[in-house]
Each structure stands twice: as structure tokens, then as C-alpha cells.
Design an enzyme around this catalytic site. Structure first.
Site, short mmCIF file in Angstrom:
data_model
loop_
_atom_site.label_atom_id
_atom_site.label_comp_id
_atom_site.label_asym_id
_atom_site.label_seq_id
_atom_site.Cartn_x
_atom_site.Cartn_y
_atom_site.Cartn_z
CG HIS A 417 -1.85 1.10 1.34
ND1 HIS A 417 -1.55 2.23 2.05
CD2 HIS A 417 -3.07 1.31 0.81
CE1 HIS A 417 -2.54 3.08 1.96
NE2 HIS A 417 -3.49 2.53 1.22
CB CYS A 793 -1.89 -1.35 -15.82
SG CYS A 793 -2.93 -2.65 -15.17
C1 PEP Z 1 -1.74 -5.38 -10.50
O1 PEP Z 1 -2.14 -6.29 -9.79
O2 PEP Z 1 -0.73 -5.45 -11.21
C2 PEP Z 1 -2.45 -4.10 -10.51
C3 PEP Z 1 -2.11 -3.14 -11.34
O3 PEP Z 1 -3.47 -3.93 -9.62
P1 PEP Z 1 -3.27 -3.63 -8.05
O4 PEP Z 1 -1.85 -3.28 -7.82
O5 PEP Z 1 -4.19 -2.53 -7.76
O6 PEP Z 1 -3.70 -4.93 -7.45
#
Ligand code: PEP
Ligand code: MG
Length: 859
Positions: A417, A793
Site C-alpha cells: 500500500h 499496468c
Molecule cells: C496489479 O495487480 O498489477 C495491478 C495493477 O493492480 P493492483 O496493484 O491494484 O492490485
């Protein structure tokens, strides 16, 4: 081989220094006679096979002193230090006493005996500690110390001396510490060392004599400015350490200059430097000697430079038509740009290191320690910069993060986080700082050396290196000047893969736009609820047990979300905005503190015991693998309905007075085709309803986040229902390795140190495993739907190595945190240019190796 204009010399056989000297010879510059030994010859020397030493010595003027300098393919790889004055002996001492003066000759001899003793005879340097004078007695003592310790007379014969010097330099290159050092700087395991033997020109004697360094730019700023130092009656790089004794080069009010002392020599140096800049197509630092007023150029090296200077130098060389804009783009290492985007600890500053952790968000900041979000806000209200120190952060801390200049957590990894939010905000952040002991209850942290730090103490977080520093070292400010903008424009003209930003708030989106991102690739909608006023509504929704209770909370959420999306669409002005439907790992939203639970009890008008009971009921053993993402969408579909409605209504709103918006909606944590079918049919229905209610048409694209291994494996089924697939490499890494994103920080450094993992896979994408899933998912998705848009992403999106991977795999774009966008743009441009230049695998591999941040390469 003598370094002549026609000699068969190359950087990859004789090293950069030898090649550079040859270029200077070709320019007819006054370079003393020099001989280059190839990598092969030096390798043989290390193994005891000597070249024809008499032949080498015979190439120089009889009685000349020699110096030996290293010449590796890349000067960044280090190498043994130069050895000067080879050939100095009793007879030379007498001869030079007559020509240079007794003191100068004695100093040269004393220095050479010490250098030879330490580097060649491998004597303990301490034995020379007590001798500092330049008189005859000191020289005698130094020789006596040598002879006592080495158990031999100091060698008088130049061939013996040269043999010893060459052998010691060749062997030093093969030593373990030299190998490790250069490997950390990106050198291949078989990197070779060449050596250059050069006739010495004395910087001592009659008339104007001395030595110095000269360059046409300022090393820190890159501005055009003659800089360097000159010291009369000196040799080597003595001028640099000479303090007040050294002369300025150009006329200067602060003191005497070379231009005053020897105007002819100064003018010659200036002309030589300009010629070198033009012909060598680089800003060079000249090492020179002046002997009786005449300039000799001993060496030319690339001017060392800060990130700021690197950009300015590259842009100015291109603006002066010395290099092309493409070459300018290739000359700046992408990761260097982070130094221009964030404040940095001044490299010259003293670092009092208290401990280290994972460098989770770059940049540096100094502040007083606070242990809670509330204290952080109070500190911000007093305008006192503070560093928020937590075991780990949760949404309750986000306000505190906004009020802090930096964040430090005991736990967590690159995708925890604090790390994700810190990077998004451009806030320096160190996570997983397990070398410190955190006792947040007692309000203290204990450094590895036992120092106790309390609330209010001043520390500095260096989120670029992962070091926690005591006090407030001096800082360098970020700088995105005209040169930066020009370089980025040239980079964009070359780039052939899109770069978007992960942005959750209007501020993030604005940063993304300022850095010319081509849209938002991931808007994590749950992050829009970190604000305390909203957090409580979010919690109410999570806690709602009945459909009607939930409907009333969702009604309150709808306008908030509609406003959020309208703002994002307006800021992005018609560029694509990819909104991910709620993916809250629920545990991140449950109130952990008594205060939070009390607030929720008040909001829900229930006793606090009911809240704690419900928190207990909802607690999951593995929340990251629990009720999150599409699972929430399938089991509580009204939430996604509300979000879809908010997105569509915002689309109509923002398109009314701005560029038309085509929103992208992304479904997280999918593992089965049916999940997509269920969600898609409801979203389509919401779209139809909004169209008919508003009497207005709009388009939208629905896509799927591929972040479970099963989604990658079954991409062909999933692609049938998706306009795009975006790979979430954070969760995909977590699930491929079975490695918790939030807990891996505890043992990651041990794993990397012991070579279990070459790198932290949450930091540098694991191309072998996770990458294979990406390729597989991409090819299966494309087979089912050829035109499907592919992207990444996860946090890896801004990493140059991952960009290379995605480009190679034919992805359409990468999305990364806003502050990473310029790095990604530059890296992508370099890949495209490299590809156009012939895509030689080896040069690509070398480029990737160079891109790795140093700290990680050393890990
Ligand atoms: C991921 O899991 O790569 C992602 C972009 O989503 P999050 O980090 O919000 O789980
Ligand atoms: Mg994810």
C-alpha cells in the site's frame, strides 16, 4: 602497438582510452608518444606471459619517464589507478635535479617509490605514513623503508619497473573486488582491460610548467562554462586537490588564472577543447601538461556529469548540429531522469545512515518523525515537514501521507500500500525497513547501531537508494527545464509504444498530463475513497448487510464517483481513461483502530460491538486472494452497476463541453470467462439505460485485467468478450510465485543476496516466469481476437526492462505511475532507435544492463 593515426585500434580490443588517444592523434593534437596494449596482451600479462618489454621501452625517447593508465571498454567500469614516473631511479634523480630542480626531482622519486611499493611490491601503505617532506633525507628514508620491507633494493632498471607495473595492473583487474565492482556497473563477466604506456611530459621545470584539467561545461549544471584547475609545477591530477594553490583557468575575479599566467597556452587549450567537442562529438575533459609554456594533451575523458547536466549536454550538442536528436535521446540513461523529477540528496553530502529498506518511491525529503496520520496532519498544520513512520499503511493513513514529506514503513514490498500510493503521489518512500526496530507504541525506532529515534527527531528518507539518514543532508532540487522538454519531444518522435499513467485522483491525472502521458491506463477506483469523509461511506457500503441498505449508500456514492470521473475526463481532454471497477482487498478498508470502529458505529448507528463483530466476520485468512475484484462484482453486482452508471453519466457530462470521451472500463482479478460474461451483460444494460434516460449516445470499451495465472492461460476465452487485456503484473507476480505482495519484503533481500531470485520480482519483472504468462496470454488473446489492445499496468510498467519486453511482445502501451512517465517515454524511444539501428541483440542487452539502477545491480 604505438598509438598512431593508422594503428589498428578499437575500443573493444584496446579500450576507450587508447581509442580516444588515437582520435586525438588523428586531430593532430599534441599527444605525447603512447603505446597501447590490447585486452589479450593484458590478459596474458595477468597469466605471467609478458610482452616484449625492451621493445616497448625502446619506442620512447631514451631516458624518458613513462606512465601507465588503464583502458577498459567503458570508463565507468573502473580499473587500476594510473602509475606515473616509471623509470625514476638514482641516476634520473641526479639528472632531473639538474633540469627540473632538486626538490621537484626528489618529490618525483619519493612518490614513485611509494606508488611502486604499494601497488607493485604490495607493501603495507602504513610503512610510508611518517614520511612527508620533499628533501633528500626523506627520500633516503623512503628508499630504506622500501628495502627493509621488500627485502630487495629498489629496482633501478626501467624494464624491471615497467614489468612490475604492468603485471600489477593486469592482476588488479582480475581481482575479485574489481570484478564485483565492474559487474555492479554493468560490465560483462569477460570485460577486458587494455593499458596505455605514455611518455611523461614533466610539469616541473623552467618557464611556465604545470598540469591540470580543462573542460567546456559545468559538470553539475551542464551549462557552457570553462571549468577545471591548473597548478604550476605539478603533475597528474594534483591541481584538483591543490585547493587555494591552484589557478582558475579563465580570467576570474576570485584569483589568478591560467589565462593571466600563460595566455597562449590557455588559448591553445580552448581551441583544442573546442576541436575535440566538435570531432569527438562529446563534451570532453582534457588532462594536460604545460611544459615551458607549451601545451601537451595527456588524455581526454568524457566529462563526468549529473543527470541535469547529461540532459543539457546532449541537447546542446544536438542543437549545435554536432550529434543528431536521436543520438541525444540515446545519451541519457532513462533512470537518470528520476533525479530531475524529484529532490535528491546531494551526492557530495555526508550520509549518516541509520538503516536501509526497499527503495519504494524515489526522491528524498527531510522531516520530523511522526508515528500517526493525525500527528502528520498536525505537523503539516504547523508547517513543519514530517516523515510518517508506520509498521505498514492502510487507507486510514492516506491523509497522513498527504500531510507528510516522506513515508517509512517497517513492513511491505514494492507493491504494498505505502509503496503504490507513495509512487502515485511522488512521495519519497522506504518500505520493508527491517534493519530498524520499530516500536511505534513507545514512539521510537531503534537503528541498527542502537541509536534511538523518537517522535520529533529529524531524519531524511532517501527513497531512491532506500537509505534512512539521520539529520538533514543538503539536497538538489528537481529541474525540468527547456532542455528536458526538448529531449522528451525528440524521444516522443521516435517512440513506437504508448505510455499511459496509473492515476487515481485529479492531481495524479494532472501530473500525468504534465508529463505527456497518452491517457490513463489504470484508475484504481477504490483509491478514490481514501479521503476520510469518503472512507466512511465506503465502509458503510462494505458493511451493508441488506440490499436496501446497500442501495442507499450507493446512491450517496454515485454523485461522488460521477464527479471524480468527470474531472478525470476533463483533465485528460479526450485521451483514453481506463477505469478499473472496484478491487478493494477488503482488509485494507476495515477499520483497524478503535477510532475508526467508533466512527463507523456512529455512521451506521449501531453499537461498536456490532462493528467489531462484523469486522471479525469479514476477516479473511488470505484477503488478497479473497473477496476482491470481480468476485465482489459477481456477488454484490449493484456496486459495479453504480460505477458503470457514474462512468457513463460522466462521459456525457465531460463530452458536452470538451473533447469526446470514450471511457474504458476494466474488470479486475478475473479468472474465468463467465465472470466477464456476467459483469459485461450488466454493464451493457446500464449503458442502455443511461442512453435512453439521457437521450444521448456514447461509446465505451470494456476490458479485462489479466492478473491471475488462469486468466493468462484462458486468455482466448476471455478475449472474446473484451476490447482490451491489461496485464496486472503485481498480482500476477504474487500469484505466479505464491509470494505475498505485502509480506515478501521481510525476506526479499536475503533471497536476492543469496541469488535465489536475481532481483525482487515485484520490482523487476520476472521475464522467465511471469513474462512467459504474459506472452502466452498475449498470443492466446490475439489468436482469439487479432485487434485486441494489449497493455501492462502493474508497477513494472515504468521499468525500462519491462518496456523492452512489452515492446518485443507487441503490446500497445504500458501504464506506470505518473512520475515514472518521462522515464518510460525515454526508455521506449531508445528501444525504438536501437531497433532502427539494426536491433543487434548484444547492443540491446548492453543497453538493458546499463539501465539497471546501480543499487539493485549491487544487491
Ligand atoms: C496489479 O495487480 O498489477 C495491478 C495493477 O493492480 P493492483 O496493484 O491494484 O492490485
Ligand atoms: Mg491487481
Amino acid at each position: 602497438m604505438p598509438i598512431t593515426a593508422k594503428a589498428n585500434l578499437a575500443t573493444d580490443s584496446h579500450g576507450g582510452r587508447a581509442k580516444c588517444l588515437q582520435r586525438l592523434v588523428r586531430l593532430d593534437l599534441p599527444v605525447p608518444h603512447s603505446v597501447a596494449l590490447s585486452f589479450d596482451a593484458v590478459h596474458a600479462i595477468a597469466n605471467g606471459v609478458m610482452p616484449d618489454i625492451a621493445g616497448i621501452v625502446g619506442q620512447f625517447t631514451s631516458g624518458a619517464l613513462l606512465c601507465v593508465r588503464p583502458s577498459s571498454a567503458d570508463p565507468d567500469w573502473g580499473g587500476p589507478g594510473a602509475v606515473l614516473n616509471v623509470g625514476m631511479n638514482d641516476a634520473q634523480h641526479v639528472r632531473l635535479s639538474n633540469t627540473l630542480g632538486h626538490d621537484a626531482a626528489t618529490a618525483l622519486y619519493s612518490r614513485f617509490v611509494q606508488a611502486y611499493g604499494i601497488h607493485v611490491a604490495r607493501l603495507d601503505p602504513d610503512i610510508f605514513d611518517d614520511f612527508s617532506g620533499t628533501d633528500e633525507d626523506t627520500l633516503r628514508d623512503i628508499l630504506a623503508a622500501y628495502e627493509a620491507e621488500a627485502d630487495e633494493r629498489f629496482p633501478q632498471d626501467i624494464e624491471t619497473q615497467l614489468t612490475g607495473v604492468l603485471r600489477s595492473m593486469a592482476r588488479a583487474w582480475d581481482g575479485t573486488s574489481a570484478r564485483l565492482l565492474r559487474a555492479a556497473r554493468g560490465a560483462p563477466p569477460d570485460a577486458g582491460l587494455g593499458l596505455v604506456v605514455q611518455q611523461m611530459i614533466s610539469g616541473f621545470g623552467q618557464g611556465e610548467c604545470g598540469s591540470g584539467v580543462f573542460q567546456l561545461v559545468n559538470t553539475s549544471t551542464g551549462a557552457a562554462q570553462i571549468t577545471g584547475r591548473y597548478l604550476s609545477q605539478s603533475q597528474g591530477r594534483e591541481a584538483l586537490g591543490a585547493g587555494a594553490g591552484a589557478l582558475y583557468l579563465e580570467r576570474d575575479e576570485r584569483g589568478r588564472s591560467l589565462e593571466d599566467a600563460a595566455p597562449g597556452a590557455f588559448a591553445a587549450l580552448k581551441a583544442h577543447a573546442a576541436l575535440m567537442r566538435q570531432k569527438l562529438r562529446e563534451e570532453m575533459q582534457i588532462e594536460f601538461v604545460i611544459a615551458d609554456g607549451k601545451v601537451h594533451i595527456l588524455d581526454g575523458v568524457r566529462v563526468p556529469r549529473s543527470a541535469h547536466a547529461a540532459v543539457r549536454i546532449a541537447v546542446r550538442l544536438a542543437s549545435d548540429d554536432i550529434i543528431t536528436p536521436q543520438e541525444a535521446v540515446m545519451r541519457v540513461e532513462p533512470n537518470m531522469l528520476t533525479e530531475l523529477l524529484h529532490r535528491q540528496v546531494d551526492p557530495e553530502a555526508e550520509r549518516d545512515v541509520l538503516g536501509t529498506g526497499i527503495a519504494a518511491s524515489p526522491g528524498a525529503a527531510t522531516g520530523r518523525i511522526v508515528f500517526s496520520a493525525i500527528e502528520a496532519q498536525a505537523s503539516a498544520a504547523r508547517r513543519e515537514p514530517c516523515v510518517l513512520v508506520r509498521r505498514e499503511t492502510s487507507p486510514e493513513d492516506v491523509r497522513g501521507m498527504h500531510a507528510s514529506v516522506a513515508v517509512l514503513t517497517e513492513r511491505g514490498g514494492m507493491t504494498s500500500h505505502a509503496a503504490v500510493i507513495g509512487r502515485g503521489m511522488g512521495l519519497p518512500c522506504i518500505v520493508g525497513a527491517s534493519s530498524l526496530r520499530f516500536d511505534t507504541r513507545a514512539g521510537q525506532i531503534i537503528a541498527a547501531d542502537g541509536r534511538v529515534l523518537k517522535a520529533g527527531d529529524i531524519i531524511t528518507i532517501d527513497g531512491s537508494s532506500g537509505e534512512i539518514l539521520a539529520g538533514s543532508p543538503s539536497m538538489l532540487e528537481p529541474a525540468q527545464d527547456d532542455a528536458f522538454q526538448r529531449l522528451m519531444a525528440w524521444a516522443d518522435a521516435e517512440r513506437d509504444i504508448g505510455i499511459r499513467a496509473n492515476a487515481d485522483t485529479p492531481e495524479d491525472a494532472q501530473t500525468a498530463r504534465n508529463f505527456n502521458a497518452q491517457g490513463i491506463g489504470l484508475c484504481r477506483t477504490e483509491h478514490m475513497f481514501f479521503d476520510p469523509a469518503r472512507l466512511i461511506v465506503m465502509r458503510e457500503m462494505i458493511f451493508a448487510e441488506t440490499s436496501s441498505g446497500r442501495a442507499s449508500v450507493l446512491e450517496r456514492l454515485l454523485p461522488m464517483q460521477r464527479d471524480d470521473f468527470t474531472q478525470l475526463f476533463r483533465i485528460m481532454e479526450g485521451q483514453p481513461v481506463c477505469i478499473r471497477l472496484f478491487d478493494p482487498p477488503l482488509h485494507e478498508f476495515l477499520p483497524t483502530t478503535r477510532d475508526g470502529q467508533l466512527q463507523l458505529a456512529e455512521a451506521l448507528d449501531i453499537p461498536i460491538s456490532a462493528v467489531t463483530r462484523r469486522v471479525d466476520q469479514m476477516r479473511e485468512h488470505n484477503p488478497m486472494l479473497g473477496l476482491r475484484g470481480v468476485r465482489l462484482g459477481v456477488t454484490v453486482p449493484e456496486i459495479y452497476d453504480m460505477q458503470a452508471r457514474a462512468i457513463f453519466e460522466a462521459t456525457i457530462e465531460a463530452s458536452r463541453d470538451g473533447a469526446p470521451v470514450v471511457p474504458e472500463i476494466m474488470i479486475p482479478l478475473v479468472s474465468a470467462k463467465r465472470e466477464v460474461e456476467l459483469v459485461k451483460s450488466r454493464i451493457d444494460a446500464v449503458a442502455t439505460a443511461v442512453r435512453s434516460e439521457r437521450g444521448q449516445d456514447f461509446d465505451y470499451r470494456l476490458g479485462v485485467m489479466v492478473e491471475t495465472p488462469r486468466a493468462a492461460l484462458r486468455a482466448q476465452d476471455i478475449a472474446a468478450h473484451a476490447a482490451f487485456l491489461s496485464f496486472g503484473t503485481n498480482d500476477l507476480t504474487q500469484m505466479t510465485y505464491g509470494l505475498s505482495r505485502d509480506d515478501a519484503g521481510r525476506f526479499m533481500s536475503a533471497y536476492v543476496q543469496q541469488g535465489v531470485f536475481p532481483e525482487d520480482p515485484f520490482h523487476v519483472m520476472d521475464q522467465d516466469g511471469v513474462g512467459e504468462l504474459l506472452k502466452l496470454g498475449a498470443s492466446r488473446g490475439r489468436a482469439a481476437k487479432p485487434g485486441i489492445t494489449l497493455s501492462i499496468c502493474g508497477e513494472h510498467g515504468g521499468n525500462p526492462e519491462s518496456i523492452a519486453f512489452c515492446r518485443e511482445a507487441g503490446f500497445d502501451y504500458v501504464s506506470c505511475s505518473p512520475f515514472r512517465v518521462p522515464v518510460a517515454r525515454l526508455a521506449a524511444a531508445q528501444l525504438a532507435i536501437n531497433h532502427k539501428m539494426g536491433d543487434q541483440k548484444s547492443s540491446l542487452a548492453q543497453m538493458l544492463l546499463k539501465w539497471r539502477p546501480r543499487a539493485r545491480r549491487q544487491a
